[in-house]
Design an enzyme around this catalytic site. Sequence first.
Site, PDB file in Angstrom:
ATOM      1  N   ASN A 177       0.946  -1.186   0.027  1.00 50.53           N
ATOM      2  CA  ASN A 177      -0.265  -0.046   0.147  1.00 50.53           C
ATOM      3  C   ASN A 177       0.873   1.125   0.019  1.00 50.53           C
ATOM      4  O   ASN A 177       0.482   2.298  -0.716  1.00 50.53           O
ATOM      5  CB  ASN A 177      -0.762   0.040   1.300  1.00 50.53           C
ATOM      6  CG  ASN A 177      -1.932  -0.995   1.288  1.00 50.53           C
ATOM      7  OD1 ASN A 177      -2.353  -1.731   0.055  1.00 50.53           O
ATOM      8  ND2 ASN A 177      -2.670  -1.427   2.344  1.00 50.53           N
ATOM      9  N   THR A 234       0.188  10.346  14.297  1.00 51.39           N
ATOM     10  CA  THR A 234      -1.087  10.544  13.618  1.00 51.39           C
ATOM     11  C   THR A 234      -2.412  10.236  14.582  1.00 51.39           C
ATOM     12  O   THR A 234      -2.457   9.403  15.395  1.00 51.39           O
ATOM     13  CB  THR A 234      -1.349   9.523  12.482  1.00 51.39           C
ATOM     14  OG1 THR A 234      -1.154   8.308  12.828  1.00 51.39           O
ATOM     15  CG2 THR A 234      -0.027   9.743  11.286  1.00 51.39           C
ATOM     16  N   ALA A 250      -6.234   1.458   5.007  1.00 49.72           N
ATOM     17  CA  ALA A 250      -5.218   1.866   4.311  1.00 49.72           C
ATOM     18  C   ALA A 250      -4.925   3.601   4.299  1.00 49.72           C
ATOM     19  O   ALA A 250      -4.189   4.030   3.792  1.00 49.72           O
ATOM     20  CB  ALA A 250      -5.246   1.542   3.073  1.00 49.72           C
ATOM     21  N   ALA A 251      -5.773   4.379   5.049  1.00 48.29           N
ATOM     22  CA  ALA A 251      -5.363   5.689   5.267  1.00 48.29           C
ATOM     23  C   ALA A 251      -4.147   6.058   5.795  1.00 48.29           C
ATOM     24  O   ALA A 251      -3.412   6.861   5.377  1.00 48.29           O
ATOM     25  CB  ALA A 251      -6.411   6.345   6.020  1.00 48.29           C
ATOM     26  N   GLY A 252      -3.711   5.292   6.684  1.00 47.39           N
ATOM     27  CA  GLY A 252      -2.326   5.508   7.249  1.00 47.39           C
ATOM     28  C   GLY A 252      -1.167   5.307   6.350  1.00 47.39           C
ATOM     29  O   GLY A 252      -0.248   6.006   6.286  1.00 47.39           O
ATOM     30  N   ASP A 253      -1.535   3.877   5.744  1.00 43.19           N
ATOM     31  CA  ASP A 253      -0.465   3.653   4.656  1.00 43.19           C
ATOM     32  C   ASP A 253      -0.490   4.802   3.419  1.00 43.19           C
ATOM     33  O   ASP A 253       0.616   4.876   2.816  1.00 43.19           O
ATOM     34  CB  ASP A 253      -0.953   2.462   3.954  1.00 43.19           C
ATOM     35  CG  ASP A 253      -0.733   1.156   4.809  1.00 43.19           C
ATOM     36  OD1 ASP A 253      -0.056   1.558   5.856  1.00 43.19           O
ATOM     37  OD2 ASP A 253      -1.552   0.048   4.657  1.00 43.19           O
TER      38      ASP A 253
END
Length: 305
Positions: free
Chosen positions: A43, A219, A248-251
Amino acid sequence: MKPLLVLGSSNIDHIAQMAAFPQAGETLHGERYHRAYGGKGANQAVAAAKSGAPTHFISAFGDDSAGGELRAHLESLHIDCGGSKTVADSTGMAMIWLNRAGENSIVVIAGANAALDAAHVEREQARIAAAGLLLLQLETPLEGVIRAAAIARAHGVRTILNPAPAAALPPELLANLDLITPNETEAERLTGIAVQDENSAARAAANLHAQGVPTVLITLGSRGVYASVDGHGTLYPAYRVQPVDTTAAGDTFNGALAAALLRGEPLARAIAWGQAAAALSVQTLGAQPSIPDAAATTAFLQDHS
């Protein structure tokens, strides 16, 4: 420009959408199932490549059809997978529950990812030495992550660690990092400090500085990102959007952030770029399918300037 090198996992995601998560012993009817490409490493490599960075990826794919399919997909995005290997195992997978609020619950099965060990990292030492930036996570064996960071430090390559999933980390790894990007849970695991607001984020960042990491980005989800450079902290508020799927927002943030830093953006602008890409990603279903390209991220920033 030297490439961004991402070392990490590759998965096939199996996603079940439902109104609410089931309780123990409860059976619910799901609303929708779909399959997508994922894995924290993959990702983040996709997010970096879509943000315009020349991206190399070191991973381990299974010798099943899913492994070949996933590798071909990444290479179609111009991600160089030459440092990756194929092993006699199933490709990693993640089983994701997604409720109507966009929240998720995830179980990861490592499969081939477990083969990304220190020995393989050692064989790819030249790739690490030639990188402009190294981006790491914790979905593959810790010994390989530790060795990669040590090689990068020996060759003057800047290193970012996204310490996910949450884990205790040895001092020798932290001492070889230039930047770390934990969320609240991961920051608490690393420091023992419960991160609940800006003040507690500052205390956690100070603890990580004391452990040898010069730049800390914590974050905070919808509250934004707390950034501390050698003890000087700033809160960068998040963009307000309606989430559909936070997978996958953090990725996306990490890959986009790394791409911006690779091209020489100052930290504040790199954080804004990562936040914009992440804000776009949560508005679309799936992990890699939700990651925006550079044009979409640029347009978002222009609309929200």
